[in-house]
Design an enzyme around this catalytic site. Sequence first.
Site, short mmCIF file in Angstrom:
data_model
loop_
_atom_site.label_atom_id
_atom_site.label_comp_id
_atom_site.label_asym_id
_atom_site.label_seq_id
_atom_site.Cartn_x
_atom_site.Cartn_y
_atom_site.Cartn_z
N GLU A 158 1.32 -1.08 -0.49
CA GLU A 158 0.18 0.00 -0.01
C GLU A 158 0.32 1.29 0.62
O GLU A 158 1.98 0.85 0.80
CB GLU A 158 -1.37 0.35 1.56
CG GLU A 158 -1.67 0.94 1.00
CD GLU A 158 -2.73 1.37 2.61
OE1 GLU A 158 -3.36 0.23 2.66
OE2 GLU A 158 -2.71 2.10 3.52
N GLU A 163 -2.40 11.73 2.37
CA GLU A 163 -3.35 11.17 3.59
C GLU A 163 -3.44 12.19 4.91
O GLU A 163 -2.53 12.13 5.15
CB GLU A 163 -3.67 10.33 3.72
CG GLU A 163 -4.63 9.54 4.99
CD GLU A 163 -3.80 7.80 5.03
OE1 GLU A 163 -5.11 6.99 5.21
OE2 GLU A 163 -2.22 7.36 5.23
#
Length: 415
Positions: A158, A163
Amino acid sequence: MSPSPHYLATHGGVGQVYYCPPTMSTKRLREFNSAGTTYTLAEDLSYHNFFSAFDFFSGPDPTEGFVQYQNYTSAIEQGLVGYLSDTQSVFLGVDHTSKNPNGRASVRLESKKGWNKGLLVADIRHMPASTCGSWPAYWLLGSHVEINGKITWPDAGEIDILEGVNDYESNAVTLHTSTGCMIDNTTSPATGSDSTPPPFTGFLKTDDCDVAAPDQRKNVGCSIAAPSAMTPSRPPSFKRGTASIDADIAFPSYGTSFNLATGGVYAMEWTSASISVWFIPRVSPQFNTLFPAPASSTFLNTTLDVSALGTPIAHFAGQCDFEEKFKNLKIVFDTTFCGAWAGAEWESGGCAKKTGVATCEEYVRENPGVFAESYWEVAGLKWFQKDEVQVNGYLPYVIPKVVRIWPPGPSGEES
C-alpha cells in the site's frame, strides 16, 4: 462551499511485465526497468475517462469509519459525484446536509485496473479540508491476496500518497508492507559532507514498512512527513537532517492550506529500486513550466522527465524488494470519518477540546454543515510508463502474464 457537479451519465488489465531473454539475467532486467528518467503517457484517466475506470466500493469501511459508502447509482442520486465543466475536473464529495445515525454518506472509488511500476501523476485542485472527524486519502492498494479465504493485507503493498486526519495541515507519505521492507534514513550524512542535498526534502518519521513492526505502533508502516516550507533550490548551507530549510514560504501539502493554494500536482514514481513522491504546488514558480495547460483544463504532458521535478518530498529506498512487496496497485480516492485513525486521535489530537464534543462519531453525526468542504476536485489523473529500450541488443517483450523469469543464476539465485 461544495460546487454543484453536472449529472454523471457515464459508467464503465492486465499489467505490463517484461519477458527476459535467456541471455539477460533477472538482475539485469531490474537494472533495465530502473534506467532512465523519462516516462511516456500510457493511460489518461482524466475527466470523462475517470468514472468508467473506477468501481464504487459500497461495503463496510475496512478502517471502521463512521461512514456509508455509496454505490454508483446512489452517489449520483445524492449529488456526491459528477463533472465540473468550468475546470474540466471530477467531483467526489460527501453528504453535508443530513444527520444519519449509521454514518455520513461518502464515496470510495477504486480503479478497475492495477499497475506494476511506473509514474502516476494527479492534478488535484481541491481535497477535503482540515476538519475534525474527517479522514481523506488518495492512495494505492495492492490487489488483495487470499489464503484459505482470508484477505492478507498488506502482502501486495500500500502506498499512501496524500492522507491525513482531523485538522492536520501537512501531508505524510507512507508505505505499508508485510515484514522485510526497511527504509534507509537517508537524511543522515552518508559521506561526511553537509553541503550535499539529501534525496528528499521531507523528514523520516518511521523506517520499517512492516505493519507489524515490533518497535512501532500497529499499522504505522514507514513514513516521511512533507516539509513545512518550500524553497526553489537548496542553499549550500543546508544541513542534512535538520528542520530548517532557510525558507519562509509555506508548503501547502494538505487540507485547508492545500485548497487555499488551489492544490497542485502529486507525482509518484515506482521503480524496482525505490518509490518517490513529489508535490508541485500550483502557486510554485515551476508549476506552469512543468505542467503547461489551458486555463480550464489539466496538464497536457504526454511525456515527463522526473529529473525535471527536482527533489521529491519523499524517497523510499533501502532493504526492500519493491517488485515483490508491491504488486498490481489500484488507485483509490476516499473520504471516511472517525475510525481507526481519526477517531483514535479525537482526544489526543485536540479535536475533543476544539469542538467541545466528547466523541468523533457524535460530532460527525450532528454537524453535517462543517463537511461542506470535504470534497475532492481532480483535474487530471495520468499513468506514465517508460519506453522500451534495447539492452545489449535485446528488446524486452510485453506479454500478458509471466510466471517465472528464466534462467536463474548459479544455484537458482539471481545473477
